[in-house]
Design a protein around this motif. Structure first.
Motif, PDB file in Angstrom:
ATOM      1  N   ILE A 145       0.846  -1.174  -0.170  1.00 54.95           N
ATOM      2  CA  ILE A 145       0.026   0.125   0.142  1.00 54.95           C
ATOM      3  C   ILE A 145       0.843   1.289   0.038  1.00 54.95           C
ATOM      4  CG2 ILE A 145      -1.651   1.416   1.070  1.00 54.95           C
ATOM      5  CD1 ILE A 145      -2.813  -1.760   0.042  1.00 54.95           C
ATOM      6  N   THR A 146       0.622   2.103  -1.116  1.00 53.14           N
ATOM      7  CA  THR A 146       1.529   3.292  -0.947  1.00 53.14           C
ATOM      8  C   THR A 146       0.783   4.298   0.130  1.00 53.14           C
ATOM      9  OG1 THR A 146       1.884   3.037  -3.568  1.00 53.14           O
ATOM     10  CG2 THR A 146       2.294   5.238  -2.321  1.00 53.14           C
ATOM     11  N   CYS A 147       1.523   4.800   1.066  1.00 52.00           N
ATOM     12  CA  CYS A 147       0.985   5.395   2.083  1.00 52.00           C
ATOM     13  C   CYS A 147       1.322   7.020   1.678  1.00 52.00           C
ATOM     14  CB  CYS A 147       1.981   5.084   3.236  1.00 52.00           C
ATOM     15  SG  CYS A 147       1.827   3.373   3.779  1.00 52.00           S
ATOM     16  N   ARG A 148       0.333   7.606   2.069  1.00 53.89           N
ATOM     17  CA  ARG A 148       0.090   8.998   2.144  1.00 53.89           C
ATOM     18  C   ARG A 148       0.852   9.389   3.697  1.00 53.89           C
ATOM     19  NH1 ARG A 148      -2.438  11.606  -1.889  1.00 53.89           N
ATOM     20  NH2 ARG A 148      -4.314  10.843  -2.798  1.00 53.89           N
ATOM     21  N   PRO A 149       1.402  10.576   3.959  1.00 55.20           N
ATOM     22  CA  PRO A 149       2.057  10.956   5.296  1.00 55.20           C
ATOM     23  C   PRO A 149       0.779  11.045   6.217  1.00 55.20           C
ATOM     24  CG  PRO A 149       2.113  12.841   3.623  1.00 55.20           C
ATOM     25  CD  PRO A 149       1.643  11.671   2.854  1.00 55.20           C
ATOM     26  N   PHE A 150       1.357  10.645   7.566  1.00 52.41           N
ATOM     27  CA  PHE A 150       0.646  11.210   8.721  1.00 52.41           C
ATOM     28  C   PHE A 150      -0.666  10.442   8.804  1.00 52.41           C
ATOM     29  CE2 PHE A 150       3.881  14.488   8.619  1.00 52.41           C
ATOM     30  CZ  PHE A 150       4.542  14.377   9.626  1.00 52.41           C
ATOM     31  N   ASP A 151      -1.567  11.326   8.902  1.00 51.71           N
ATOM     32  CA  ASP A 151      -2.924  10.625   9.689  1.00 51.71           C
ATOM     33  C   ASP A 151      -3.702   9.780   8.836  1.00 51.71           C
ATOM     34  OD1 ASP A 151      -2.404  12.015  11.887  1.00 51.71           O
ATOM     35  OD2 ASP A 151      -3.558  14.145  11.179  1.00 51.71           O
ATOM     36  N   ALA A 152      -3.709   9.937   7.578  1.00 55.55           N
ATOM     37  CA  ALA A 152      -4.353   8.947   6.751  1.00 55.55           C
ATOM     38  C   ALA A 152      -3.819   7.692   6.652  1.00 55.55           C
ATOM     39  CB  ALA A 152      -4.488   9.572   5.106  1.00 55.55           C
ATOM     40  N   SER A 153      -2.595   7.583   6.640  1.00 54.10           N
ATOM     41  CA  SER A 153      -1.984   6.133   6.648  1.00 54.10           C
ATOM     42  C   SER A 153      -2.087   5.532   8.472  1.00 54.10           C
ATOM     43  CB  SER A 153      -0.688   6.000   6.330  1.00 54.10           C
ATOM     44  OG  SER A 153      -0.524   6.595   4.930  1.00 54.10           O
ATOM     45  N   LEU A 154      -2.025   6.694   9.179  1.00 59.17           N
ATOM     46  CA  LEU A 154      -1.816   6.121  10.748  1.00 59.17           C
ATOM     47  C   LEU A 154      -3.327   5.441  11.104  1.00 59.17           C
ATOM     48  CD1 LEU A 154      -0.736   5.926  13.555  1.00 59.17           C
ATOM     49  CD2 LEU A 154      -1.570   8.431  13.921  1.00 59.17           C
ATOM     50  N   GLU A 155      -4.390   5.980  10.452  1.00 59.13           N
ATOM     51  CA  GLU A 155      -5.665   5.291  10.438  1.00 59.13           C
ATOM     52  C   GLU A 155      -6.070   4.104  10.296  1.00 59.13           C
ATOM     53  OE1 GLU A 155     -10.305   6.591   9.327  1.00 59.13           O
ATOM     54  OE2 GLU A 155      -8.832   7.804   8.853  1.00 59.13           O
ATOM     55  N   LEU A 156      -5.119   3.769   9.032  1.00 59.38           N
ATOM     56  CA  LEU A 156      -5.211   2.675   8.265  1.00 59.38           C
ATOM     57  C   LEU A 156      -4.488   1.521   9.299  1.00 59.38           C
ATOM     58  CD1 LEU A 156      -4.240   3.162   4.538  1.00 59.38           C
ATOM     59  CD2 LEU A 156      -6.691   3.129   5.788  1.00 59.38           C
ATOM     60  N   PHE A 157      -3.411   2.071  10.081  1.00 62.50           N
ATOM     61  CA  PHE A 157      -2.580   1.196  10.943  1.00 62.50           C
ATOM     62  C   PHE A 157      -3.522   0.870  12.294  1.00 62.50           C
ATOM     63  CE2 PHE A 157       0.108   0.915  14.743  1.00 62.50           C
ATOM     64  CZ  PHE A 157       0.739  -0.270  14.180  1.00 62.50           C
ATOM     65  N   ASN A 158      -4.122   1.951  12.546  1.00 62.33           N
ATOM     66  CA  ASN A 158      -4.870   1.961  13.827  1.00 62.33           C
ATOM     67  C   ASN A 158      -5.960   0.924  13.680  1.00 62.33           C
ATOM     68  OD1 ASN A 158      -3.170   3.647  15.295  1.00 62.33           O
ATOM     69  ND2 ASN A 158      -4.434   5.449  14.862  1.00 62.33           N
ATOM     70  N   LYS A 159      -6.570   0.776  12.361  1.00 61.05           N
ATOM     71  CA  LYS A 159      -7.564   0.007  12.203  1.00 61.05           C
ATOM     72  C   LYS A 159      -7.233  -1.627  11.889  1.00 61.05           C
ATOM     73  CE  LYS A 159     -10.421   1.670   8.897  1.00 61.05           C
ATOM     74  NZ  LYS A 159     -10.812   2.588   7.737  1.00 61.05           N
ATOM     75  N   GLY A 160      -6.022  -1.631  11.964  1.00 60.51           N
ATOM     76  CA  GLY A 160      -5.574  -3.158  11.644  1.00 60.51           C
ATOM     77  C   GLY A 160      -5.252  -3.484  10.127  1.00 60.51           C
ATOM     78  N   GLN A 161      -5.192  -2.312   9.402  1.00 63.43           N
ATOM     79  CA  GLN A 161      -5.110  -2.744   7.779  1.00 63.43           C
ATOM     80  C   GLN A 161      -3.774  -2.587   7.453  1.00 63.43           C
ATOM     81  OE1 GLN A 161      -8.092   0.255   6.696  1.00 63.43           O
ATOM     82  NE2 GLN A 161      -9.689  -1.332   6.430  1.00 63.43           N
ATOM     83  N   LEU A 162      -2.833  -2.050   8.123  1.00 56.29           N
ATOM     84  CA  LEU A 162      -1.661  -1.837   7.960  1.00 56.29           C
ATOM     85  C   LEU A 162      -0.670  -2.858   9.096  1.00 56.29           C
ATOM     86  CD1 LEU A 162      -0.915   1.626   6.617  1.00 56.29           C
ATOM     87  CD2 LEU A 162      -0.669  -0.316   5.006  1.00 56.29           C
ATOM     88  N   ILE A 163       0.447  -3.191   8.800  1.00 59.32           N
ATOM     89  CA  ILE A 163       1.203  -4.041   9.789  1.00 59.32           C
ATOM     90  C   ILE A 163       2.536  -3.167  10.152  1.00 59.32           C
ATOM     91  CG2 ILE A 163       0.449  -6.161   9.220  1.00 59.32           C
ATOM     92  CD1 ILE A 163       3.197  -6.858   8.125  1.00 59.32           C
ATOM     93  N   SER A 164       3.210  -3.442  11.154  1.00 59.60           N
ATOM     94  CA  SER A 164       4.388  -2.800  11.624  1.00 59.60           C
ATOM     95  C   SER A 164       5.432  -3.220  10.584  1.00 59.60           C
ATOM     96  CB  SER A 164       4.866  -3.359  13.074  1.00 59.60           C
ATOM     97  OG  SER A 164       6.066  -2.993  13.243  1.00 59.60           O
ATOM     98  N   VAL A 165       6.367  -2.490  10.191  1.00 57.11           N
ATOM     99  CA  VAL A 165       7.449  -2.465   9.302  1.00 57.11           C
ATOM    100  C   VAL A 165       8.949  -2.480  10.105  1.00 57.11           C
ATOM    101  CG1 VAL A 165       6.316  -2.075   7.311  1.00 57.11           C
ATOM    102  CG2 VAL A 165       7.541  -0.335   8.401  1.00 57.11           C
ATOM    103  N   ASN A 166       8.676  -2.870  11.474  1.00 49.80           N
ATOM    104  CA  ASN A 166       9.830  -2.394  12.348  1.00 49.80           C
ATOM    105  C   ASN A 166      11.032  -3.243  12.119  1.00 49.80           C
ATOM    106  OD1 ASN A 166       8.701  -0.125  13.601  1.00 49.80           O
ATOM    107  ND2 ASN A 166       8.341  -1.273  15.581  1.00 49.80           N
ATOM    108  N   ASP A 167      10.552  -4.606  11.554  1.00 48.58           N
ATOM    109  CA  ASP A 167      11.480  -5.606  11.295  1.00 48.58           C
ATOM    110  C   ASP A 167      11.905  -5.639   9.786  1.00 48.58           C
ATOM    111  OD1 ASP A 167       9.153  -6.279  10.404  1.00 48.58           O
ATOM    112  OD2 ASP A 167       9.050  -8.624  10.823  1.00 48.58           O
TER     113      ASP A 167
END
Length: 418
Positions: A85-107
């Motif tokens: 998923i190509t991510c817009r910055p800040f809140d639009a993508s944060l909302e997707l993460f908070n809804k469980g639709q994006l995963i952590s990429v820390n690894d």
């Protein structure tokens, strides 16, 4: 015999299903709003990746920028969205993460190639989780037709007085549209208008952070002044600007029928492909009394992984490759005007792209003031600024009323932390 036949048929079907699954394994689909550079992804970026990873097949799909958020949300909810998923910055993508639709990429390997500032557009408020790998920023300013400037004896304006004097001279000549932008799609009025010239008024990060803190408001003089300057653009924008969509603005400039184009560096590739004249660029002109310059060097694009993807390992392999010097070099030069956010050392071949990025050493950088935190509620500040900026230029609302409406909308839901 019949039982034996059934078993044989079932085994065959199972094997075929296995083969089908194997055929699909490793296939990735990218969702993006970057329809302007879809061909570059397909002919340059993906083939370069496949030289190293030939077994991971990638399909790039794009949606027009204005429709991307709504279309992506529908696909994610319907289970039909791509793996990456190509991510817009800040809140639009944060909302997707908070809804469980994006995963952590820390690894994801290589994430340490990005500074905390670069990652901030795609990291949770507590700083613990990054959910999209940063890719590039874009820089705002103005492009201009060098042939027109030469013909009329104009030089690049450094102040707003010089800017409007140049527009007056171009308008008096009458051979081209002085200022090429439409208000039909609204977002340009805010993105290439309000957010382009605004940082010089609110002192970049100082003002942006003050809005978040609640110590400044849109009704303060510096924000009203931005709307007042936008209102002055209208007489120079051509007779049909109210009905002019973004692609028509691009075409008008590409065909040499306009002198100055309020720009984002993302348009460089489009104009390089279409225009047959020399193009220059100048920074947002300084308002009277302002000596320090500010530019919007906006964290624009990242990429994350759909939580519903069945090919997360392959997706992480691709994202790890986007952190490399190889990707940064290809991306920066094949899509000039998009500036890598990693610490990769990149040599830019396009002189116009180099002009934009050179402003980083001359001015203080900031990002669009509606993107972090302030567009999380209803009404959405970003969308409000689209509409209000367009209305100000169209003359259907005063700058003072526009500023009040922006602040009233924010006050309905946003309470700054004390």
């Amino acid at each position: 015999m019949k039982t034996q036949s059934r078993i044989t048929i079932l085994l065959a079907a199972t094997m075929l299903a296995g083969f089908a699954g194997a055929a699909n394994a490793g296939s990735l689909k990218i969702e993006s709003w970057r329809n302007d550079d879809a061909d570059i992804w397909k002919t340059k970026i993906i083939p370069a990746f496949n030289k190293k990873y030939p077994d991971i097949k990638i399909e790039f799909t794009s949606t027009p920028p204005k429709e991307y958020n709504a279309t992506l949300n529908a696909r994610l909810q319907g289970g039909t969205a791509g793996d990456l998923i190509t991510c817009r910055p800040f809140d639009a993508s944060l909302e997707l993460f908070n809804k469980g639709q994006l995963i952590s990429v820390n690894d994801v390997k290589g994430l340490d190639a990005f500074s905390d500032v670069a990652k901030s557009a795609w990291t949770t408020d507590d700083g613990k989780t990054t959910f999209c790998v940063p890719m590039a920023s874009v820089i705002h300013g103005f492009m201009y037709n060098k042939d027109v400037f030469k013909k009329l004896g104009l030089s690049e304006p450094k102040t707003e007085d010089e800017f409007f004097a140049a527009l007056d001279k171009i308008k008096a000549d009458g051979s081209v549209t002085p200022l090429d932008m439409g208000t039909n799609d609204q977002w340009e009025a805010a993105t290439m208008g309000f957010q382009n010239i605004g940082p010089n008024y609110w002192n970049g990060e100082e003002g942006r952070k003050a809005l978040i803190a609640g110590t400044q408001k849109f009704t303060d003089p510096q924000y009203v002044a931005v709307f007042k300057t936008l209102a002055r653009w209208a007489p120079y924008m051509g007779a049909g600007y109210k009905a002019q969509p973004y692609p028509d603005s691009q075409n008008l400039f590409s065909l040499g029928k306009a002198a100055i184009y309020p720009a984002g560096s993302w348009d460089i590739a489009t104009f390089r492909a279409q225009a047959n004249f020399d193009i220059g660029a100048f920074k947002p002109p300084l308002p009277k009394g302002q000596s320090t310059c500010y530019i919007s060097d906006h964290t624009d694009i990242g990429m994350g992984i759909n939580a519903a993807s069945k090919n997360k390992d392959e997706a992480k392999t691709f994202l790890a490759w986007t952190t490399t010097d190889e990707f940064a070099q290809i991306f920066a030069n094949e899509i000039p005007g998009f500036y890598p956010l990693s610490n990769a050392k990149v040599t830019l071949k396009d002189d116009l792209a180099q002009t934009f990025v050179s402003w980083r050493s001359e001015c203080k950088s900031t990002i669009r003031n509606s993107y972090q935190i302030l567009s999380r509620g209803t009404p959405n500040l970003e969308n409000d600024l689209w509409n209000l900026s367009a209305q100000v230029i169209n003359g259907t609302i005063t700058p003072e009323d526009a500023a009040k409406k922006a602040q009233d909308g924010l006050d309905k839901w946003y309470k700054p932390a004390k």
